[in-house]
Design a protein around this motif. Structure first.
Motif, mmCIF file in Angstrom:
data_model
loop_
_atom_site.group_PDB
_atom_site.id
_atom_site.type_symbol
_atom_site.label_atom_id
_atom_site.label_comp_id
_atom_site.label_asym_id
_atom_site.label_seq_id
_atom_site.Cartn_x
_atom_site.Cartn_y
_atom_site.Cartn_z
ATOM 1 N N GLU A 70 4.805 13.828 -9.568
ATOM 2 C CA GLU A 70 5.019 15.147 -8.966
ATOM 3 C C GLU A 70 6.450 15.278 -8.449
ATOM 4 O O GLU A 70 7.111 16.300 -8.649
ATOM 5 C CB GLU A 70 4.022 15.355 -7.831
ATOM 6 N N GLN B 42 0.825 -1.209 0.000
ATOM 7 C CA GLN B 42 0.000 0.000 0.000
ATOM 8 C C GLN B 42 0.860 1.260 0.000
ATOM 9 O O GLN B 42 0.553 2.234 -0.679
ATOM 10 C CB GLN B 42 -0.938 0.005 1.197
ATOM 11 N N MET C 200 3.895 5.677 -5.646
ATOM 12 C CA MET C 200 3.800 5.726 -7.104
ATOM 13 C C MET C 200 2.772 6.766 -7.552
ATOM 14 O O MET C 200 2.927 7.375 -8.611
ATOM 15 C CB MET C 200 3.454 4.348 -7.670
ATOM 16 N N LYS C 201 1.768 6.987 -6.739
ATOM 17 C CA LYS C 201 0.758 8.008 -7.040
ATOM 18 C C LYS C 201 1.392 9.397 -7.103
ATOM 19 O O LYS C 201 1.033 10.227 -7.937
ATOM 20 C CB LYS C 201 -0.323 7.951 -5.959
ATOM 21 N N TYR C 202 2.367 9.639 -6.223
ATOM 22 C CA TYR C 202 2.999 10.951 -6.148
ATOM 23 C C TYR C 202 4.330 11.026 -6.890
ATOM 24 O O TYR C 202 4.942 12.095 -6.952
ATOM 25 C CB TYR C 202 3.197 11.356 -4.681
ATOM 26 N N GLN D 244 2.131 1.853 -3.430
ATOM 27 C CA GLN D 244 1.072 2.384 -4.296
ATOM 28 C C GLN D 244 0.889 3.878 -4.056
ATOM 29 O O GLN D 244 0.697 4.647 -5.010
ATOM 30 C CB GLN D 244 -0.231 1.626 -4.063
ATOM 31 N N ILE D 245 0.964 4.297 -2.813
ATOM 32 C CA ILE D 245 0.860 5.726 -2.498
ATOM 33 C C ILE D 245 2.044 6.474 -3.088
ATOM 34 O O ILE D 245 1.887 7.537 -3.707
ATOM 35 C CB ILE D 245 0.779 5.944 -0.970
#
Length: 66
Positions: free
Chosen positions: A20, A9, A15-17, A12-13
């Motif tokens: 940016e 998890q 990779m989301k950022y 995944q977080i």
């Protein structure tokens, strides 16, 4: 939830950022590659696991005080 689930998890977080972060690093003139990022991802996982454990501990204390 075990540490392996948490790590997945957390990744995944991250990779989301990542886009940016890459943009900011590019603007600073720092080249980002998967080879360079791996040690930081490992460090990120350790930090997030410790933060998760602190939050879990706080939640348990709060639920016991009610």
């Amino acid at each position: 939830m075990n540490n392996q689930d948490n790590t997945l998890q957390f990744m995944q977080i991250a990779m989301k950022y990542l886009p940016e972060a890459k943009e900011q690093l590019d603007q600073a003139g720092v080249e980002l590659s998967m080879e360079l990022i791996q040690p930081f991802m490992n460090l990120f996982s350790k930090v997030m696991q410790e933060a998760y454990e602190l939050g879990k501990e706080d939640a348990l204390k709060e639920s016991l005080s009610k």
